[in-house]
Design an enzyme around this catalytic site. Sequence first.
Site, short mmCIF file in Angstrom:
data_model
loop_
_atom_site.label_atom_id
_atom_site.label_comp_id
_atom_site.label_asym_id
_atom_site.label_seq_id
_atom_site.Cartn_x
_atom_site.Cartn_y
_atom_site.Cartn_z
N ARG A 18 0.84 -1.19 0.00
CA ARG A 18 0.00 0.00 0.00
C ARG A 18 0.88 1.25 0.00
O ARG A 18 1.89 1.31 0.69
CB ARG A 18 -0.93 0.01 1.21
CG ARG A 18 -2.14 0.91 1.05
CD ARG A 18 -3.16 0.68 2.14
NE ARG A 18 -3.70 -0.67 2.16
CZ ARG A 18 -4.81 -1.01 2.82
NH1 ARG A 18 -5.48 -0.09 3.49
NH2 ARG A 18 -5.24 -2.24 2.81
N SER A 107 -8.48 -0.17 -0.14
CA SER A 107 -9.58 -0.30 0.81
C SER A 107 -10.19 1.05 1.13
O SER A 107 -10.73 1.72 0.26
CB SER A 107 -9.08 -1.02 2.07
OG SER A 107 -10.13 -1.27 2.97
N HIS A 108 -10.07 1.48 2.39
CA HIS A 108 -10.71 2.73 2.84
C HIS A 108 -9.77 3.93 2.77
O HIS A 108 -10.17 5.03 3.12
CB HIS A 108 -11.18 2.56 4.28
CG HIS A 108 -10.06 2.25 5.24
ND1 HIS A 108 -9.60 0.96 5.43
CD2 HIS A 108 -9.29 3.04 6.02
CE1 HIS A 108 -8.61 0.99 6.30
NE2 HIS A 108 -8.41 2.24 6.68
N LYS A 117 -3.69 -6.68 -2.27
CA LYS A 117 -3.91 -7.77 -1.31
C LYS A 117 -3.71 -9.07 -2.07
O LYS A 117 -4.38 -9.31 -3.08
CB LYS A 117 -5.32 -7.70 -0.73
CG LYS A 117 -5.60 -6.46 0.11
CD LYS A 117 -7.02 -6.47 0.66
CE LYS A 117 -7.28 -5.25 1.51
NZ LYS A 117 -8.67 -5.25 2.08
N ASP A 247 -17.14 -0.63 3.06
CA ASP A 247 -15.94 0.17 2.85
C ASP A 247 -15.56 0.13 1.37
O ASP A 247 -16.30 -0.42 0.54
CB ASP A 247 -14.80 -0.30 3.76
CG ASP A 247 -14.31 -1.70 3.45
OD1 ASP A 247 -15.01 -2.44 2.73
OD2 ASP A 247 -13.23 -2.08 3.93
N ASP A 249 -13.43 -1.37 -0.68
CA ASP A 249 -13.33 -2.61 -1.44
C ASP A 249 -14.41 -3.62 -1.03
O ASP A 249 -14.38 -4.77 -1.46
CB ASP A 249 -11.94 -3.24 -1.30
CG ASP A 249 -11.54 -3.56 0.12
OD1 ASP A 249 -12.09 -2.94 1.06
OD2 ASP A 249 -10.68 -4.43 0.32
N ASP A 251 -15.19 -5.37 1.50
CA ASP A 251 -14.98 -6.61 2.25
C ASP A 251 -15.44 -6.47 3.69
O ASP A 251 -15.51 -7.45 4.43
CB ASP A 251 -13.53 -7.08 2.18
CG ASP A 251 -12.54 -6.11 2.80
OD1 ASP A 251 -12.92 -4.94 3.07
OD2 ASP A 251 -11.37 -6.50 3.02
N ARG A 252 -15.76 -5.23 4.12
CA ARG A 252 -16.30 -5.01 5.46
C ARG A 252 -17.71 -4.44 5.35
O ARG A 252 -18.00 -3.65 4.47
CB ARG A 252 -15.42 -4.04 6.25
CG ARG A 252 -14.08 -4.61 6.63
CD ARG A 252 -13.34 -3.66 7.56
NE ARG A 252 -12.98 -2.42 6.88
CZ ARG A 252 -12.74 -1.28 7.52
NH1 ARG A 252 -12.87 -1.20 8.85
NH2 ARG A 252 -12.38 -0.20 6.85
N HIS A 334 -14.67 -7.10 10.06
CA HIS A 334 -14.24 -8.20 9.19
C HIS A 334 -14.87 -9.48 9.74
O HIS A 334 -14.74 -9.79 10.93
CB HIS A 334 -12.72 -8.34 9.19
CG HIS A 334 -12.02 -7.36 8.30
ND1 HIS A 334 -12.04 -7.43 6.93
CD2 HIS A 334 -11.28 -6.27 8.59
CE1 HIS A 334 -11.34 -6.44 6.42
NE2 HIS A 334 -10.86 -5.71 7.41
#
Length: 457
Positions: A18, A107-108, A117, A247, A249, A251-252, A334
Amino acid sequence: MSRPAELVHAVIKAYDVRGVVGEQIDAELVTDVGAAFARLVRAKDPATTRVVIGHDMRASSPELARAFGSGVTAQGLDVVHIGLASTDQLYFASGLLNCPGAMFTASHNPAQYNGIKMCFAGAKPVGQDTGLATIAAEVIDGVPDWQGSRGSTSDQDVLDDYATFLRSLVDLSGVRPLKVAVDAGNGMGGHTVPAVLGPLPLTIEPLYFELDGTFPNHEANPLDPKNLVDLQEFVRRTGADIGLAFDGDADRCFVVDERGEPVSPSAVTALVAERELAKEPGATIIHNLITSRAVPELVTERGGSPVRTRVGHSFIKQQMAQTGAIFGGEHSAHYYFRDFWGADSGMLAALHVLAALGEKDRPMSELTSTYGRYAASGEINSTVADAAGRTDAVLAAFADRAASVDRLDGVTVNLADGAWFNLRASNTEPLLRLNVEAATTAEVDGLVTEILNIVRA
Protein backbone atom coordinates in the site's frame (compact mmCIF):
# COMPACT_ATOMS: atom_id res chain seq x y z
CA MET A 1 16.35 -4.00 -11.70
CA SER A 2 17.10 -3.44 -8.02
CA ARG A 3 15.10 -0.93 -5.97
CA PRO A 4 15.83 1.11 -2.82
CA ALA A 5 15.14 -0.96 0.29
CA GLU A 6 13.64 2.02 2.11
CA LEU A 7 11.02 2.53 -0.60
CA VAL A 8 10.14 -1.15 -0.87
CA HIS A 9 9.76 -1.61 2.88
CA ALA A 10 7.60 1.53 3.02
CA VAL A 11 4.99 -0.01 0.70
CA ILE A 12 5.26 -3.77 1.34
CA LYS A 13 3.73 -3.94 4.78
CA ALA A 14 2.76 -6.70 7.23
CA TYR A 15 -0.44 -7.73 5.42
CA ASP A 16 -0.42 -6.11 1.99
CA VAL A 17 1.19 -3.60 -0.35
CA ARG A 18 0.00 0.00 0.00
CA GLY A 19 1.21 3.50 -0.82
CA VAL A 20 0.68 6.77 -2.69
CA VAL A 21 0.41 6.28 -6.45
CA GLY A 22 3.11 8.11 -8.40
CA GLU A 23 5.24 8.68 -5.31
CA GLN A 24 5.60 5.24 -3.72
CA ILE A 25 3.80 2.93 -6.15
CA ASP A 26 3.99 2.94 -9.94
CA ALA A 27 3.55 0.44 -12.78
CA GLU A 28 7.24 -0.52 -12.86
CA LEU A 29 7.33 -1.38 -9.16
CA VAL A 30 4.07 -3.30 -9.41
CA THR A 31 5.40 -5.27 -12.39
CA ASP A 32 8.32 -6.39 -10.22
CA VAL A 33 5.96 -7.30 -7.36
CA GLY A 34 3.90 -9.37 -9.79
CA ALA A 35 7.00 -11.20 -10.99
CA ALA A 36 8.18 -11.87 -7.44
CA PHE A 37 4.68 -13.07 -6.49
CA ALA A 38 4.67 -15.50 -9.43
CA ARG A 39 7.99 -16.91 -8.27
CA LEU A 40 6.68 -17.21 -4.71
CA VAL A 41 3.52 -19.12 -5.60
CA ARG A 42 5.34 -21.43 -8.00
CA ALA A 43 7.92 -22.21 -5.31
CA LYS A 44 5.12 -23.01 -2.86
CA ASP A 45 3.31 -25.21 -5.39
CA PRO A 46 5.18 -26.11 -8.60
CA ALA A 47 1.84 -27.19 -10.14
CA THR A 48 0.62 -23.58 -10.12
CA THR A 49 -0.22 -22.44 -13.65
CA ARG A 50 -2.25 -19.24 -13.24
CA VAL A 51 -2.99 -16.21 -11.09
CA VAL A 52 -6.34 -14.40 -10.87
CA ILE A 53 -6.36 -10.59 -10.64
CA GLY A 54 -9.16 -8.17 -9.71
CA HIS A 55 -9.28 -4.43 -9.10
CA ASP A 56 -11.43 -1.74 -7.51
CA MET A 57 -12.76 1.53 -8.97
CA ARG A 58 -9.72 3.73 -8.30
CA ALA A 59 -8.44 5.49 -11.42
CA SER A 60 -5.02 3.86 -11.08
CA SER A 61 -6.29 0.31 -10.48
CA PRO A 62 -6.73 -0.98 -14.08
CA GLU A 63 -3.23 0.10 -15.13
CA LEU A 64 -1.63 -1.32 -12.00
CA ALA A 65 -3.54 -4.59 -12.36
CA ARG A 66 -2.27 -4.93 -15.92
CA ALA A 67 1.27 -4.15 -14.80
CA PHE A 68 1.12 -6.82 -12.11
CA GLY A 69 -0.22 -9.27 -14.68
CA SER A 70 2.67 -8.43 -16.98
CA GLY A 71 5.09 -9.35 -14.21
CA VAL A 72 3.27 -12.63 -13.62
CA THR A 73 3.19 -13.65 -17.30
CA ALA A 74 6.88 -12.72 -17.66
CA GLN A 75 7.53 -15.49 -15.13
CA GLY A 76 5.67 -18.06 -17.21
CA LEU A 77 2.32 -18.16 -15.36
CA ASP A 78 -1.02 -17.37 -16.96
CA VAL A 79 -3.23 -14.51 -15.75
CA VAL A 80 -7.01 -14.44 -15.43
CA HIS A 81 -8.38 -10.90 -15.13
CA ILE A 82 -11.81 -10.65 -13.47
CA GLY A 83 -11.94 -6.86 -13.81
CA LEU A 84 -13.93 -4.74 -11.34
CA ALA A 85 -14.39 -6.68 -8.12
CA SER A 86 -14.76 -6.43 -4.38
CA THR A 87 -11.97 -7.99 -2.36
CA ASP A 88 -14.19 -10.87 -1.27
CA GLN A 89 -15.14 -11.41 -4.94
CA LEU A 90 -11.42 -11.86 -5.66
CA TYR A 91 -11.21 -14.33 -2.78
CA PHE A 92 -14.16 -16.18 -4.30
CA ALA A 93 -12.36 -16.35 -7.65
CA SER A 94 -9.22 -17.67 -5.93
CA GLY A 95 -11.33 -20.38 -4.31
CA LEU A 96 -13.39 -21.15 -7.42
CA LEU A 97 -10.37 -21.41 -9.71
CA ASN A 98 -8.11 -22.85 -6.98
CA CYS A 99 -5.30 -20.49 -7.84
CA PRO A 100 -3.40 -17.61 -6.24
CA GLY A 101 -4.89 -14.13 -6.51
CA ALA A 102 -4.15 -10.43 -6.28
CA MET A 103 -6.63 -7.64 -5.58
CA PHE A 104 -5.80 -4.03 -6.42
CA THR A 105 -7.31 -1.76 -3.79
CA ALA A 106 -6.34 0.55 -0.96
CA SER A 107 -9.58 -0.30 0.81
CA HIS A 108 -10.71 2.73 2.84
CA ASN A 109 -7.59 4.85 2.24
CA PRO A 110 -7.91 8.21 0.41
CA ALA A 111 -8.00 8.44 -3.38
CA GLN A 112 -4.26 9.00 -3.90
CA TYR A 113 -3.47 5.56 -2.45
CA ASN A 114 -3.55 2.14 -4.00
CA GLY A 115 -2.32 -1.28 -3.01
CA ILE A 116 -2.38 -5.04 -3.47
CA LYS A 117 -3.91 -7.77 -1.31
CA MET A 118 -2.45 -11.13 -2.31
CA CYS A 119 -3.48 -14.68 -1.52
CA PHE A 120 -2.43 -18.22 -2.26
CA ALA A 121 -4.81 -20.71 -3.90
CA GLY A 122 -8.05 -21.12 -2.00
CA ALA A 123 -7.85 -17.52 -0.70
CA LYS A 124 -5.14 -18.39 1.83
CA PRO A 125 -3.52 -15.14 3.01
CA VAL A 126 -0.06 -13.94 2.07
CA GLY A 127 1.46 -12.02 4.97
CA GLN A 128 4.86 -10.87 6.09
CA ASP A 129 5.93 -14.29 7.34
CA THR A 130 4.30 -16.26 4.52
CA GLY A 131 5.63 -14.42 1.50
CA LEU A 132 5.64 -10.63 1.64
CA ALA A 133 9.14 -10.53 3.13
CA THR A 134 10.36 -12.80 0.32
CA ILE A 135 8.69 -10.62 -2.31
CA ALA A 136 10.23 -7.48 -0.79
CA ALA A 137 13.70 -9.02 -0.79
CA GLU A 138 13.46 -10.01 -4.46
CA VAL A 139 12.13 -6.60 -5.52
CA ILE A 140 15.04 -4.92 -3.68
CA ASP A 141 17.67 -7.21 -5.19
CA GLY A 142 16.07 -7.46 -8.64
CA VAL A 143 13.69 -10.25 -9.62
CA PRO A 144 15.50 -12.99 -11.62
CA ASP A 145 14.30 -13.49 -15.18
CA TRP A 146 12.31 -16.58 -16.15
CA GLN A 147 14.00 -18.65 -18.81
CA GLY A 148 10.86 -20.35 -20.11
CA SER A 149 8.00 -19.12 -22.29
CA ARG A 150 5.75 -16.24 -21.29
CA GLY A 151 2.31 -16.90 -19.82
CA SER A 152 -0.99 -15.95 -21.46
CA THR A 153 -3.73 -13.51 -20.39
CA SER A 154 -7.50 -14.05 -20.40
CA ASP A 155 -10.64 -12.43 -18.98
CA GLN A 156 -13.38 -14.10 -16.91
CA ASP A 157 -16.48 -12.52 -15.35
CA VAL A 158 -17.24 -14.20 -12.02
CA LEU A 159 -19.71 -11.68 -10.56
CA ASP A 160 -22.83 -13.77 -11.13
CA ASP A 161 -21.11 -16.92 -9.86
CA TYR A 162 -19.99 -15.02 -6.75
CA ALA A 163 -23.50 -13.73 -6.10
CA THR A 164 -25.10 -17.13 -6.61
CA PHE A 165 -22.58 -18.80 -4.33
CA LEU A 166 -23.16 -16.35 -1.48
CA ARG A 167 -26.93 -16.72 -1.75
CA SER A 168 -26.50 -20.50 -1.59
CA LEU A 169 -24.92 -20.15 1.86
CA VAL A 170 -27.76 -18.17 3.49
CA ASP A 171 -31.43 -18.94 2.85
CA LEU A 172 -33.53 -15.80 2.51
CA SER A 173 -36.35 -17.39 0.54
CA GLY A 174 -38.85 -17.24 3.39
CA VAL A 175 -38.01 -13.85 4.90
CA ARG A 176 -40.52 -11.03 5.18
CA PRO A 177 -40.10 -8.12 2.75
CA LEU A 178 -37.46 -5.69 4.00
CA LYS A 179 -36.47 -2.19 2.98
CA VAL A 180 -32.67 -2.05 3.06
CA ALA A 181 -30.73 1.22 2.82
CA VAL A 182 -27.20 0.69 1.53
CA ASP A 183 -24.36 3.21 1.50
CA ALA A 184 -21.71 1.94 -0.91
CA GLY A 185 -19.53 5.00 -0.32
CA ASN A 186 -18.83 5.16 -4.10
CA GLY A 187 -16.89 1.94 -3.59
CA MET A 188 -17.24 -1.62 -4.81
CA GLY A 189 -20.47 -2.23 -2.91
CA GLY A 190 -22.11 -0.34 -5.77
CA HIS A 191 -20.91 -3.18 -8.02
CA THR A 192 -21.67 -6.20 -5.83
CA VAL A 193 -24.84 -5.23 -3.91
CA PRO A 194 -27.14 -5.22 -6.97
CA ALA A 195 -25.77 -8.59 -8.08
CA VAL A 196 -26.09 -10.27 -4.68
CA LEU A 197 -29.14 -8.63 -3.12
CA GLY A 198 -31.05 -7.70 -6.28
CA PRO A 199 -32.80 -11.09 -6.78
CA LEU A 200 -33.89 -11.32 -3.12
CA PRO A 201 -37.24 -10.21 -1.59
CA LEU A 202 -35.72 -6.89 -0.58
CA THR A 203 -36.30 -3.28 -1.54
CA ILE A 204 -32.85 -1.72 -1.90
CA GLU A 205 -32.52 2.01 -1.24
CA PRO A 206 -29.15 2.89 -2.80
CA LEU A 207 -26.85 5.67 -1.61
CA TYR A 208 -23.60 6.57 -3.38
CA PHE A 209 -23.61 3.53 -5.67
CA GLU A 210 -21.72 5.36 -8.43
CA LEU A 211 -18.21 3.89 -8.68
CA ASP A 212 -15.86 6.80 -8.04
CA GLY A 213 -12.38 6.35 -6.65
CA THR A 214 -12.19 10.02 -5.66
CA PHE A 215 -14.84 9.37 -2.95
CA PRO A 216 -16.75 12.61 -3.55
CA ASN A 217 -19.27 12.16 -0.72
CA HIS A 218 -17.28 10.78 2.21
CA GLU A 219 -14.38 8.46 2.91
CA ALA A 220 -15.26 4.82 2.32
CA ASN A 221 -14.37 3.95 5.90
CA PRO A 222 -17.49 3.25 7.98
CA LEU A 223 -15.35 2.48 11.03
CA ASP A 224 -15.09 6.26 11.46
CA PRO A 225 -18.46 7.44 12.85
CA LYS A 226 -18.52 10.57 10.68
CA ASN A 227 -18.75 8.38 7.58
CA LEU A 228 -21.94 6.72 8.86
CA VAL A 229 -23.85 9.99 9.29
CA ASP A 230 -25.27 10.03 5.75
CA LEU A 231 -26.52 6.44 6.06
CA GLN A 232 -28.06 7.11 9.47
CA GLU A 233 -30.02 10.05 8.09
CA PHE A 234 -30.90 8.08 4.93
CA VAL A 235 -32.32 5.19 6.99
CA ARG A 236 -34.55 7.55 8.95
CA ARG A 237 -35.67 9.44 5.83
CA THR A 238 -36.52 6.33 3.81
CA GLY A 239 -38.06 4.41 6.69
CA ALA A 240 -35.71 1.51 6.04
CA ASP A 241 -35.73 -1.56 8.26
CA ILE A 242 -31.93 -1.64 8.30
CA GLY A 243 -28.92 0.16 6.89
CA LEU A 244 -25.72 -1.38 5.52
CA ALA A 245 -22.47 0.48 4.86
CA PHE A 246 -19.53 -1.01 2.96
CA ASP A 247 -15.94 0.17 2.85
CA GLY A 248 -14.09 0.96 -0.38
CA ASP A 249 -13.33 -2.61 -1.44
CA ALA A 250 -16.57 -3.91 0.12
CA ASP A 251 -14.98 -6.61 2.25
CA ARG A 252 -16.30 -5.01 5.46
CA CYS A 253 -19.94 -4.35 6.31
CA PHE A 254 -21.33 -2.07 9.02
CA VAL A 255 -24.94 -2.11 10.21
CA VAL A 256 -27.31 0.55 11.52
CA ASP A 257 -30.76 -0.24 12.89
CA GLU A 258 -34.14 1.20 11.87
CA ARG A 259 -33.57 4.19 14.15
CA GLY A 260 -30.31 4.99 12.40
CA GLU A 261 -28.28 3.84 15.41
CA PRO A 262 -25.04 1.92 14.75
CA VAL A 263 -24.97 -1.79 15.62
CA SER A 264 -21.57 -2.74 17.00
CA PRO A 265 -19.51 -5.26 15.01
CA SER A 266 -19.34 -7.32 18.22
CA ALA A 267 -23.14 -7.61 18.19
CA VAL A 268 -23.02 -8.66 14.53
CA THR A 269 -20.34 -11.22 15.40
CA ALA A 270 -22.54 -12.64 18.15
CA LEU A 271 -25.60 -12.73 15.88
CA VAL A 272 -23.81 -14.55 13.07
CA ALA A 273 -22.09 -16.89 15.55
CA GLU A 274 -25.48 -17.85 16.97
CA ARG A 275 -26.79 -18.65 13.48
CA GLU A 276 -23.74 -20.69 12.55
CA LEU A 277 -23.89 -22.63 15.82
CA ALA A 278 -27.53 -23.47 15.15
CA LYS A 279 -26.36 -24.98 11.86
CA GLU A 280 -23.40 -26.81 13.42
CA PRO A 281 -23.77 -27.30 17.20
CA GLY A 282 -20.52 -27.36 19.14
CA ALA A 283 -18.52 -25.59 16.43
CA THR A 284 -15.56 -23.30 17.12
CA ILE A 285 -15.99 -19.54 16.81
CA ILE A 286 -13.01 -17.17 16.55
CA HIS A 287 -13.06 -13.67 18.03
CA ASN A 288 -10.25 -11.20 18.49
CA LEU A 289 -9.34 -9.94 21.93
CA ILE A 290 -11.07 -6.57 21.66
CA THR A 291 -14.48 -7.82 20.62
CA SER A 292 -17.04 -7.63 23.42
CA ARG A 293 -16.95 -10.27 26.13
CA ALA A 294 -20.57 -10.87 25.14
CA VAL A 295 -19.27 -12.82 22.12
CA PRO A 296 -17.47 -15.65 23.97
CA GLU A 297 -20.23 -15.66 26.59
CA LEU A 298 -22.93 -16.21 23.99
CA VAL A 299 -20.87 -18.78 22.10
CA THR A 300 -20.39 -20.77 25.32
CA GLU A 301 -24.08 -20.46 26.22
CA ARG A 302 -25.01 -21.82 22.78
CA GLY A 303 -22.70 -24.80 23.23
CA GLY A 304 -19.92 -23.55 20.98
CA SER A 305 -16.19 -23.22 21.61
CA PRO A 306 -14.86 -19.63 21.58
CA VAL A 307 -11.21 -19.06 20.64
CA ARG A 308 -9.57 -15.69 21.32
CA THR A 309 -6.91 -14.33 18.96
CA ARG A 310 -4.74 -11.30 18.37
CA VAL A 311 -6.08 -8.43 16.27
CA GLY A 312 -5.46 -8.80 12.53
CA HIS A 313 -6.80 -10.88 9.68
CA SER A 314 -3.69 -13.06 9.38
CA PHE A 315 -4.11 -14.25 12.98
CA ILE A 316 -7.84 -14.88 12.54
CA LYS A 317 -7.30 -16.81 9.30
CA GLN A 318 -4.49 -18.85 10.86
CA GLN A 319 -6.71 -19.82 13.78
CA MET A 320 -9.60 -20.56 11.41
CA ALA A 321 -7.38 -23.03 9.57
CA GLN A 322 -5.87 -24.60 12.69
CA THR A 323 -9.14 -25.05 14.60
CA GLY A 324 -11.56 -25.69 11.74
CA ALA A 325 -13.69 -22.84 13.10
CA ILE A 326 -16.96 -22.25 11.29
CA PHE A 327 -16.89 -18.47 11.77
CA GLY A 328 -14.74 -15.62 13.05
CA GLY A 329 -15.41 -11.96 13.76
CA GLU A 330 -13.43 -8.81 14.48
CA HIS A 331 -14.31 -5.45 16.02
CA SER A 332 -13.35 -3.82 12.71
CA ALA A 333 -16.28 -5.52 10.92
CA HIS A 334 -14.24 -8.20 9.19
CA TYR A 335 -16.19 -11.47 9.26
CA TYR A 336 -14.62 -14.79 8.28
CA PHE A 337 -16.40 -17.95 7.12
CA ARG A 338 -15.15 -21.50 6.86
CA ASP A 339 -17.57 -22.05 3.97
CA PHE A 340 -15.94 -19.11 2.15
CA TRP A 341 -12.46 -20.65 2.19
CA GLY A 342 -11.83 -19.14 5.64
CA ALA A 343 -11.76 -15.68 4.07
CA ASP A 344 -13.66 -12.58 5.09
CA SER A 345 -16.81 -11.36 3.36
CA GLY A 346 -18.84 -8.37 4.47
CA MET A 347 -21.53 -9.33 1.98
CA LEU A 348 -21.93 -12.80 3.49
CA ALA A 349 -22.22 -11.28 6.96
CA ALA A 350 -24.86 -8.88 5.60
CA LEU A 351 -26.87 -11.82 4.25
CA HIS A 352 -26.85 -13.45 7.69
CA VAL A 353 -28.03 -10.22 9.34
CA LEU A 354 -30.78 -9.77 6.75
CA ALA A 355 -31.90 -13.37 7.20
CA ALA A 356 -32.00 -13.00 10.98
CA LEU A 357 -34.05 -9.80 10.69
CA GLY A 358 -36.35 -11.15 7.99
CA GLU A 359 -37.14 -14.32 9.92
CA LYS A 360 -38.48 -12.36 12.90
CA ASP A 361 -41.32 -9.88 13.06
CA ARG A 362 -39.46 -7.36 15.18
CA PRO A 363 -37.22 -4.37 14.47
CA MET A 364 -33.46 -4.51 14.16
CA SER A 365 -32.93 -2.58 17.39
CA GLU A 366 -34.86 -5.18 19.33
CA LEU A 367 -33.16 -8.08 17.56
CA THR A 368 -29.66 -6.85 18.40
CA SER A 369 -30.39 -5.71 21.95
CA THR A 370 -29.82 -9.32 23.04
CA TYR A 371 -26.16 -9.04 22.05
CA GLY A 372 -25.35 -5.67 23.62
CA ARG A 373 -24.58 -6.74 27.17
CA TYR A 374 -21.91 -4.18 27.99
CA ALA A 375 -20.87 -0.60 27.31
CA ALA A 376 -17.76 -0.05 25.21
CA SER A 377 -15.51 2.84 24.30
CA GLY A 378 -14.67 1.87 20.76
CA GLU A 379 -11.05 2.23 19.69
CA ILE A 380 -9.33 5.44 20.83
CA ASN A 381 -5.95 6.34 19.36
CA SER A 382 -3.26 8.44 21.04
CA THR A 383 -0.07 9.64 19.38
CA VAL A 384 2.85 8.84 21.69
CA ALA A 385 6.62 8.85 21.36
CA ASP A 386 7.22 6.05 23.87
CA ALA A 387 4.44 3.45 23.61
CA ALA A 388 6.19 0.96 25.89
CA GLY A 389 6.83 3.56 28.58
CA ARG A 390 3.25 4.85 28.53
CA THR A 391 1.94 1.27 28.70
CA ASP A 392 4.12 0.53 31.73
CA ALA A 393 2.84 3.69 33.41
CA VAL A 394 -0.76 2.56 32.92
CA LEU A 395 0.03 -0.91 34.27
CA ALA A 396 1.64 0.64 37.34
CA ALA A 397 -1.42 2.79 37.98
CA PHE A 398 -3.73 -0.24 37.84
CA ALA A 399 -1.44 -2.68 39.65
CA ASP A 400 -3.61 -2.83 42.78
CA ARG A 401 -6.88 -3.18 40.84
CA ALA A 402 -5.94 -5.68 38.15
CA ALA A 403 -7.36 -9.16 38.61
CA SER A 404 -5.17 -10.35 35.74
CA VAL A 405 -3.02 -9.06 32.88
CA ASP A 406 -2.26 -10.85 29.64
CA ARG A 407 0.02 -9.90 26.77
CA LEU A 408 -1.48 -11.79 23.84
CA ASP A 409 -1.65 -8.49 21.92
CA GLY A 410 -0.46 -5.41 23.78
CA VAL A 411 -1.76 -5.62 27.35
CA THR A 412 -5.27 -6.64 28.38
CA VAL A 413 -6.07 -5.72 31.97
CA ASN A 414 -9.01 -7.48 33.60
CA LEU A 415 -10.38 -5.66 36.62
CA ALA A 416 -12.00 -7.25 39.65
CA ASP A 417 -15.44 -5.80 38.85
CA GLY A 418 -15.53 -7.44 35.40
CA ALA A 419 -14.45 -4.39 33.41
CA TRP A 420 -11.42 -4.69 31.15
CA PHE A 421 -9.25 -2.63 28.83
CA ASN A 422 -6.71 -3.35 26.13
CA LEU A 423 -3.83 -1.07 25.26
CA ARG A 424 -1.72 -1.96 22.26
CA ALA A 425 0.77 -0.21 20.01
CA SER A 426 0.20 0.21 16.28
CA ASN A 427 2.57 -1.78 14.05
CA THR A 428 2.84 1.05 11.53
CA GLU A 429 2.30 4.37 13.36
CA PRO A 430 3.39 5.98 16.68
CA LEU A 431 0.00 5.25 18.19
CA LEU A 432 -1.38 3.54 21.27
CA ARG A 433 -4.85 2.08 20.74
CA LEU A 434 -7.21 1.86 23.72
CA ASN A 435 -10.38 -0.24 24.04
CA VAL A 436 -12.45 -0.31 27.23
CA GLU A 437 -15.51 -2.35 28.18
CA ALA A 438 -17.54 -2.23 31.39
CA ALA A 439 -21.06 -2.71 32.70
CA THR A 440 -22.13 0.92 32.21
CA THR A 441 -21.26 3.90 30.04
CA ALA A 442 -20.30 5.87 33.15
CA GLU A 443 -17.76 3.21 34.13
CA VAL A 444 -16.33 3.16 30.60
CA ASP A 445 -16.03 6.96 30.54
CA GLY A 446 -14.29 6.98 33.91
CA LEU A 447 -11.74 4.37 32.84
CA VAL A 448 -11.11 6.08 29.50
CA THR A 449 -10.46 9.41 31.22
CA GLU A 450 -8.10 7.89 33.76
CA ILE A 451 -6.13 5.87 31.21
CA LEU A 452 -5.84 8.68 28.65
CA ASN A 453 -4.61 11.07 31.32
CA ILE A 454 -1.67 8.71 31.81
CA VAL A 455 -1.11 7.85 28.15
CA ARG A 456 -1.19 11.48 27.02
CA ALA A 457 0.69 12.95 29.99
